[in-house]
Design a protein around this motif. Structure first.
Motif, short mmCIF file in Angstrom:
data_model
loop_
_atom_site.label_atom_id
_atom_site.label_comp_id
_atom_site.label_asym_id
_atom_site.label_seq_id
_atom_site.Cartn_x
_atom_site.Cartn_y
_atom_site.Cartn_z
N ASN A 393 -8.64 -5.11 13.31
CA ASN A 393 -10.11 -4.86 13.03
C ASN A 393 -10.11 -3.69 12.03
N PRO A 394 -11.20 -3.56 11.38
CA PRO A 394 -11.38 -2.17 10.32
C PRO A 394 -11.38 -0.83 10.95
N GLU A 395 -11.86 -0.75 12.30
CA GLU A 395 -11.46 0.62 12.86
C GLU A 395 -9.93 0.98 13.22
N ALA A 396 -9.51 -0.13 13.69
CA ALA A 396 -8.00 0.18 14.08
C ALA A 396 -7.23 0.33 12.65
N TRP A 397 -7.60 -0.65 11.71
CA TRP A 397 -6.94 -0.36 10.46
C TRP A 397 -6.83 1.12 9.80
N ASN A 398 -8.35 1.34 9.81
CA ASN A 398 -8.80 2.71 9.32
C ASN A 398 -7.80 3.82 10.11
N TRP A 399 -7.94 3.72 11.54
CA TRP A 399 -7.27 4.79 12.25
C TRP A 399 -5.56 5.09 11.88
N TYR A 400 -4.92 3.76 11.67
CA TYR A 400 -3.59 3.54 11.49
C TYR A 400 -3.22 4.24 10.06
N ASN A 401 -4.24 3.92 9.12
CA ASN A 401 -4.04 4.30 7.79
C ASN A 401 -4.24 5.98 7.56
N THR A 402 -5.20 6.32 8.20
CA THR A 402 -5.52 7.74 8.20
C THR A 402 -4.60 8.63 9.04
N HIS A 403 -4.41 8.42 10.47
CA HIS A 403 -3.80 9.09 11.27
C HIS A 403 -2.34 8.72 11.27
N VAL A 404 -1.99 7.69 11.23
CA VAL A 404 -0.31 7.33 11.13
C VAL A 404 0.27 7.60 9.68
N GLY A 405 -0.43 6.74 8.84
CA GLY A 405 0.10 6.89 7.68
C GLY A 405 -0.36 7.90 6.56
N LYS A 406 -1.24 8.65 7.00
CA LYS A 406 -1.76 9.69 6.06
C LYS A 406 -2.29 9.49 5.09
N GLY A 407 -2.79 8.19 4.94
CA GLY A 407 -3.36 7.67 3.32
C GLY A 407 -2.14 7.39 2.54
N LYS A 408 -1.00 7.48 2.83
CA LYS A 408 0.03 7.24 1.73
C LYS A 408 0.88 5.98 2.05
N CYS A 409 0.60 5.47 3.15
CA CYS A 409 1.70 4.34 3.61
C CYS A 409 0.84 2.87 3.54
N PRO A 410 1.24 1.95 2.51
CA PRO A 410 0.80 0.74 2.47
C PRO A 410 0.77 0.33 4.04
N ILE A 411 -0.04 -0.60 4.31
CA ILE A 411 -0.13 -1.46 5.52
C ILE A 411 0.00 -2.73 5.39
N VAL A 412 1.12 -3.46 5.98
CA VAL A 412 1.16 -4.88 5.42
C VAL A 412 0.69 -5.56 6.70
N ASP A 413 -0.24 -6.39 6.75
CA ASP A 413 -0.80 -7.29 7.87
C ASP A 413 -0.18 -8.66 7.65
#
Ligand code: 6R9
Length: 653
Positions: A393-413
């Motif tokens: 879901n977008p909230e979880a995606w956003n959290w993963y991206n911002t807090h874990v990936g610091k906006g620099k890690c691509p996320i592969v779903d």
């Protein structure tokens, strides 16, 4: 949630793309080649693994109902364990193959090199052989997430035995069913499985299961925690003790490409779990290629897939894919919230993890604990994040991206299934920009089609919605169901003739991106684990006080879907809170904790058609709290039962 997270497009950074294995142009060209000429495409990529006798035939597959047959590289021979170990020895014998991180954060992590892996796997293979396990025999593994689980998989592969892993959270009954269905010659278990500071008594569960199995089944026991267990003379074998005595080298067996590598039981929409069969050559080509390209794995990277080896994700992306690629793969015995909600990130920091792959349910659970648990740790080693198991879901995606990936890690779903062996729809990170919630585009060789659920007509426009089918075979595809090719054809090829049916609904947007909308059959997805509603129902009705049960999924904030059970009691039995608790406990013992109903509603009657079919559509709507949309209830034998169910619904939330 920001609007950007819902509607944005997220390409990888220029730096990431510059170093990626596959860029946008390469993806387009390779994808076209894989679809237009699968023979030459896979003929080439089939060579990424080592063959003893090279294949001359590439693809021999037929999706026609009645004649379904799937063979890849069929005249080649190989050994999967040799591909995952021996072929790396000369170049990376001293490189770490497996990092083991124990449940106890104060415990000692282990770094197992490829040379050590060869020795341990050989020793275990020799013990299995000495105890009569040979080519084609089935061996059930019921183990914690410990190095011995990896050794056992690879030891089976080394001698040509077929492993079947049963998740350590399953009950003795579920274990017995799988031992019996696969007619296993042996089971490999451990004394206890520590998880989250608690211990599951695997050996005592195995003892219970083996009461219901042939006396000939041998029981190999890994003494892991060292706790006392019962011991059955002439049946139980102390695996570590025998390994210490065994020869440190075991030659590998020459196997046909189409010899089974493993059977993995999974839930379907009807009846008992299905034994999904994967074979050796095509599976390994596909697992290794998807591991390298989807995660953009490079030599020297530390890769962590947080799944359990009891699920297909653990098979393909903890063991076979990474090890075939000579990777360093991390095995974690514990859970994300022990000793606290920072454990995942502590492990990432400690072992300098480069690619991290987990499930949305874990992300949602950790998200609820607050970002401070992530911020405590240095996550600068991370280059890429992955998601699997259900739509994110977008909230979880956003959290993963911002807090874990610091906006620099691509996320592969990554969308795929036990049946598919490896990724089916997934961004290749240097080539395909992410859209949060979309598994984006097909992997090489995968030809998705969207069909109208009722008419089976192909939805040819780019933007379309319907059920997701696959039009042609890919090397990682399952070959059959163990001992039941008929059921295999019925389950996957009967509904939409000429196609493999995934069981999932799907939407394709105007950019050709695929969005999985969830299962359209009676399979529910609880915390990323597949559960057949029929399995939970049959467990419930096995209780002497239950006359009838109907189980559906409902939206659950952390688990994705929760299990909602409607239960009709036997005549004269009074409902009570105690009985409710007892039924939950009953299902846990019958199947395992992952099948525990979240809500049980007493149902004096269930909505049925005049022919006696339970109308699950209605039950689903009530469980979802959505009765504006109950639809036509006029075909019900007794429409008044619906009013009662609505009035007494459990999910008023
Ligand atoms: C690998 C695995 C398969 C079912 C599948 C679908 C759901 C898995 C998903 C996803 C949306 C994703 N699923 N990945 N749905 N987006 N990225 O999970 O295998 O346990 O067999 O489950 O899981 O519904 O049909 P398995």
């Amino acid at each position: 949630m920001s609007d950007q997270a819902q509607s944005g497009i997220y390409p990888a950074s220029a730096e990431f793309t510059a170093n990626a294995h596959i860029d946008a142009d390469t993806y387009e060209a390779m994808y076209a080649a894989s679809i237009n000429n699968p023979e030459s495409f896979w003929g080439e990529h089939g060579k990424r693994i080592d063959w003893i006798k090279p294949f001359t035939k590439v693809k021999n597959t037929n999706f026609d109902y009645g004649n379904v047959s799937i063979k890849w590289f069929e005249d080649g021979t190989l050994n999967v364990s040799a591909n995952c170990i021996d072929r790396h020895i000369a170049t990376r014998g001293n490189q770490t193959a497996i990092i083991f991180e124990p449940d106890d954060p104060k415990g000692q992590a282990q770094h197992i090199t490829y040379a050590q892996l060869l020795e341990q796997v050989s020793r275990m293979a020799n013990v299995l052989k000495a105890n009569g396990v040979g080519k084609g025999d089935r061996v059930v593994l019921y183990l914690p997430m410990i190095p011995e689980a990896a050794y056992a998989m690879l030891a089976c592969a080394r001698i040509g035995a077929i492993h079947s892993i049963v998740f350590a959270g399953f009950s003795p009954d579920a274990l017995a069913n799988r031992i019996n269905d696969s007619e296993a010659k042996a089971v490999i278990t451990a004394d206890h499985a520590p998880r989250g500071g608690r211990k599951t008594p695997l050996k005592s569960n195995t003892d219970k299961a083996l009461f219901d199995c042939s006396e000939k089944v041998k029981c190999f026991v890994v003494k892991h925690t060292g706790d006392q267990t019962t011991w059955v003379q002439d049946r139980d074998i102390d695996l570590k003790a025998e390994m210490a005595e065994a020869s440190p080298y075991c030659p590998y067996a020459e196997m046909g490409a189409e010899d089974p590598l493993f059977v993995l039981y999974t839930s379907g929409s009807t009846g008992r779990p299905k034994g999904v069969v994967h074979t050796s050559g095509g599976y390994l080509v596909y697992a290794s290629m998807t591991h390298q390209l989807t995660f953009d794995y490079h030599d020297g990277d530390v890769f962590w897939c947080s799944a359990d080896v009891g699920w297909v994700t653990g098979h393909s992306y903890i063991i076979y894919g990474p090890l075939a690629n000579g990777a360093t793969t991390l095995m974690f015995e514990g859970v994300p919230t022990y000793p606290d909600a920072g454990r995942f990130w502590a492990v990432c920091e400690k072992h300098k993890v480069n690619q991290f792959y987990t499930a949305p349910t874990a992300i949602r659970a950790l998200m609820g604990q607050g970002p401070e648990w992530v911020e405590k740790y240095d996550l600068s080693s991370l280059k890429l994040l992955g998601s699997v198991g259900e739509p994110i879901n977008p909230e979880a995606w956003n959290w993963y991206n911002t807090h874990v990936g610091k906006g620099k890690c691509p996320i592969v779903d990554t969308f795929w299934q036990t049946e598919t062996g490896g990724h089916m729809l997934t961004p290749l990170p240097g080539a395909i920009p992410a859209k949060p919630g979309s598994a984006t585009k097909p992997f090489f060789g995968v030809k998705p089609v969207i069909l109208d659920a009722n008419t089976a007509e192909i939805q040819g426009e780019t933007a379309a919605e319907g059920v997701l089918c696959i039009a042609d075979s890919w090397p990682g595809q399952m070959r059959t169901l163990w001992g039941d090719h008929e059921r295999f054809q019925e389950a996957y090829f009967a509904q939409y003739r000429g196609y493999y049916f995934t069981g999932d609904g799907c939407r394709r947007d105007e950019d050709g991106y695929y969005w999985i909308t969830g299962r359209v059959d009676d399979v529910i997805n609880v915390s990323g684990h597949r559960m057949g509603t029929a399995e939970v129902e049959s467990a419930l009705v096995a209780h002497e006080m239950v006359a009838e049960a109907a189980v559906v999924g409902y939206p659950h904030p952390i688990k994705g879907q929760g299990i909602y059970a409607y239960v009709t009691l036997m005549n004269g039995i009074e409902p009570s809170e105690d009985l409710r608790k007892e039924l939950v406990k009953w299902v846990r013992t019958e199947i395992g904790p992952i099948a525990s109903p979240d809500l049980i509603q007493w149902a004096p009657g269930l909505p049925k058609t005049r022919s006696g079919k339970i109308m699950r559509r209605i039950l689903r709507k009530i469980a979802e709290n959505d009765y504006g949309a109950l639809g036509d209830t006029s075909t019900l034998a007794d429409p008044s039962v619906v009013d009662d169910l609505i009035e007494n619904r459990m999910n008023k939330g």
